[in-house]
Design a protein around this motif. Structure first.
Motif, short mmCIF file in Angstrom:
data_model
loop_
_atom_site.label_atom_id
_atom_site.label_comp_id
_atom_site.label_asym_id
_atom_site.label_seq_id
_atom_site.Cartn_x
_atom_site.Cartn_y
_atom_site.Cartn_z
N ASP A 1 21.29 48.23 46.50
CA ASP A 1 22.05 48.74 47.65
C ASP A 1 23.14 47.76 48.07
OD1 ASP A 1 20.51 50.98 47.69
OD2 ASP A 1 19.28 50.37 49.41
N TYR A 2 22.79 46.48 48.08
CA TYR A 2 23.75 45.44 48.46
C TYR A 2 24.93 45.40 47.49
CZ TYR A 2 25.40 40.80 49.82
OH TYR A 2 26.17 39.75 50.23
N GLN A 3 24.64 45.51 46.19
CA GLN A 3 25.72 45.51 45.20
C GLN A 3 26.61 46.74 45.34
OE1 GLN A 3 23.61 45.08 41.51
NE2 GLN A 3 23.42 42.86 41.71
N GLU A 4 26.01 47.89 45.61
CA GLU A 4 26.80 49.11 45.80
C GLU A 4 27.67 48.99 47.04
OE1 GLU A 4 24.33 52.60 45.82
OE2 GLU A 4 23.38 52.02 43.92
N LEU A 5 27.12 48.43 48.12
CA LEU A 5 27.91 48.25 49.33
C LEU A 5 29.05 47.26 49.10
CD1 LEU A 5 25.20 48.15 52.14
CD2 LEU A 5 26.97 49.86 51.80
N ASN A 6 28.79 46.21 48.32
CA ASN A 6 29.86 45.26 48.01
C ASN A 6 30.97 45.93 47.22
OD1 ASN A 6 28.86 43.04 49.32
ND2 ASN A 6 27.91 42.15 47.52
N LYS A 7 30.61 46.77 46.25
CA LYS A 7 31.63 47.48 45.48
C LYS A 7 32.45 48.39 46.38
CE LYS A 7 29.14 47.49 41.09
NZ LYS A 7 28.43 48.33 40.12
N LYS A 8 31.77 49.12 47.27
CA LYS A 8 32.49 50.01 48.18
C LYS A 8 33.39 49.21 49.12
CE LYS A 8 29.16 53.76 48.27
NZ LYS A 8 28.17 54.49 49.08
N ASN A 9 32.88 48.07 49.61
CA ASN A 9 33.69 47.25 50.51
C ASN A 9 34.90 46.66 49.81
OD1 ASN A 9 32.14 47.69 52.75
ND2 ASN A 9 30.87 45.88 52.48
N LEU A 10 34.73 46.26 48.55
CA LEU A 10 35.88 45.74 47.81
C LEU A 10 36.93 46.82 47.62
CD1 LEU A 10 34.30 43.42 45.10
CD2 LEU A 10 35.72 42.76 47.03
N GLU A 11 36.46 48.06 47.40
CA GLU A 11 37.40 49.16 47.25
C GLU A 11 38.07 49.48 48.58
OE1 GLU A 11 35.08 52.33 45.71
OE2 GLU A 11 34.81 51.38 43.76
N GLN A 12 37.40 49.24 49.67
CA GLN A 12 37.89 49.62 50.98
C GLN A 12 38.42 48.44 51.80
OE1 GLN A 12 37.93 52.72 52.30
NE2 GLN A 12 37.17 53.63 50.43
N LEU A 13 38.74 47.33 51.18
CA LEU A 13 39.24 46.19 51.93
C LEU A 13 40.53 46.56 52.65
CD1 LEU A 13 38.67 43.11 49.63
CD2 LEU A 13 37.55 43.63 51.75
N ARG A 14 40.65 46.08 53.85
CA ARG A 14 41.78 46.42 54.71
C ARG A 14 42.64 45.18 54.96
NH1 ARG A 14 41.79 51.82 54.91
NH2 ARG A 14 39.73 52.64 55.25
N VAL A 15 43.92 45.44 55.19
CA VAL A 15 44.84 44.36 55.55
C VAL A 15 44.58 44.02 57.02
CG1 VAL A 15 47.24 43.72 55.84
CG2 VAL A 15 46.57 45.12 53.90
N GLN A 16 44.30 42.76 57.29
CA GLN A 16 43.98 42.35 58.65
C GLN A 16 45.06 41.48 59.27
OE1 GLN A 16 40.20 40.44 58.26
NE2 GLN A 16 39.20 42.29 57.54
N GLU A 17 45.88 40.85 58.43
CA GLU A 17 46.87 39.93 58.97
C GLU A 17 48.06 39.87 58.01
OE1 GLU A 17 47.13 35.22 60.24
OE2 GLU A 17 45.27 36.02 59.48
N ILE A 18 49.22 39.59 58.57
CA ILE A 18 50.42 39.41 57.75
C ILE A 18 50.98 38.04 58.08
CG2 ILE A 18 52.75 40.23 57.30
CD1 ILE A 18 51.80 43.03 58.14
N GLN A 19 51.19 37.23 57.04
CA GLN A 19 51.77 35.90 57.21
C GLN A 19 53.11 35.87 56.49
OE1 GLN A 19 48.99 33.12 55.57
NE2 GLN A 19 47.70 33.12 57.41
N VAL A 20 54.13 35.42 57.20
CA VAL A 20 55.47 35.32 56.63
C VAL A 20 55.91 33.86 56.78
CG1 VAL A 20 57.85 36.09 56.80
CG2 VAL A 20 56.00 37.70 57.26
N LYS A 21 56.46 33.30 55.71
CA LYS A 21 56.88 31.89 55.72
C LYS A 21 58.22 31.79 55.01
CE LYS A 21 55.70 27.34 55.65
NZ LYS A 21 56.33 26.62 56.71
N ILE A 22 59.18 31.17 55.67
CA ILE A 22 60.48 30.89 55.05
C ILE A 22 60.40 29.48 54.49
CG2 ILE A 22 62.95 30.61 55.46
CD1 ILE A 22 62.68 32.70 57.69
#
Length: 166
Positions: free
Chosen positions: A65-86
């Protein structure tokens, strides 16, 4: 050598008979107690072996179950932050306030990617490139364009930019 004639005396006969009967009775008691202990221990060992099997099965189920949840979470990873650097602002002697304002303007332009899954953000990388590179900025009476040096897509989108004179 001769065996003494104790077999004729009844007191000695009773003593030897009592010793033989006592030995047999004590042996029977020993066998009974030892057998009970062995039976108790074998039941306990069987119970523990059964519990170990059940726990191993449960552990395997949890791991799957843990491995299946990890696979689903990896597929569903969300962008949480944007970093911009000049990276090359020192080359153009750009003050840190102007660089910060440029970075914040870029973040505002691409903030639509926040809370999107990484796959969607990656598929829109050409759009991100066009949004950033087609925008001009004015600082210190000069016009600048930004060129993307590197973009890294994960839960944090990291963008490194180079300045160019327009």
């Amino acid at each position: 050598m001769r065996i003494p004639p104790y077999y004729r005396l009844p007191a000695w006969q009773r003593l030897f008979a009592g010793m033989a009967i006592g030995g047999m009775i004590s042996w029977c008691i020993f066998l009974y107690v030892f057998g009970e202990w062995q039976e108790e221990y074998s039941k306990e060992i069987q119970k523990q072996a059964e519990e170990i099997r059940d726990l191993k099965k449960e552990k395997d189920i949890w791991q799957n179950d843990y491995q299946e949840l990890n696979k689903k979470n990896l597929e569903q990873l969300r962008v949480q932050e944007i970093q911009v650097k000049i990276t090359n602002r020192d080359k153009f002697k750009l003050d840190s306030l102007s660089a910060y304002e440029m970075e914040e303007a870029i973040k505002e332009d691409i903030e639509m990617l926040l809370a999107k899954d990484i796959d969607t953000a990656f598929k829109n990388r050409q759009l991100i490139r066009k949004v950033i590179e087609n925008k001009t900025f004015k600082a210190n009476d000069k016009r600048y364009r930004l060129e993307i040096k590197e973009i890294v897509f994960y839960t944090t989108i990291s963008i490194q930019l180079n300045l160019k004179l327009d």
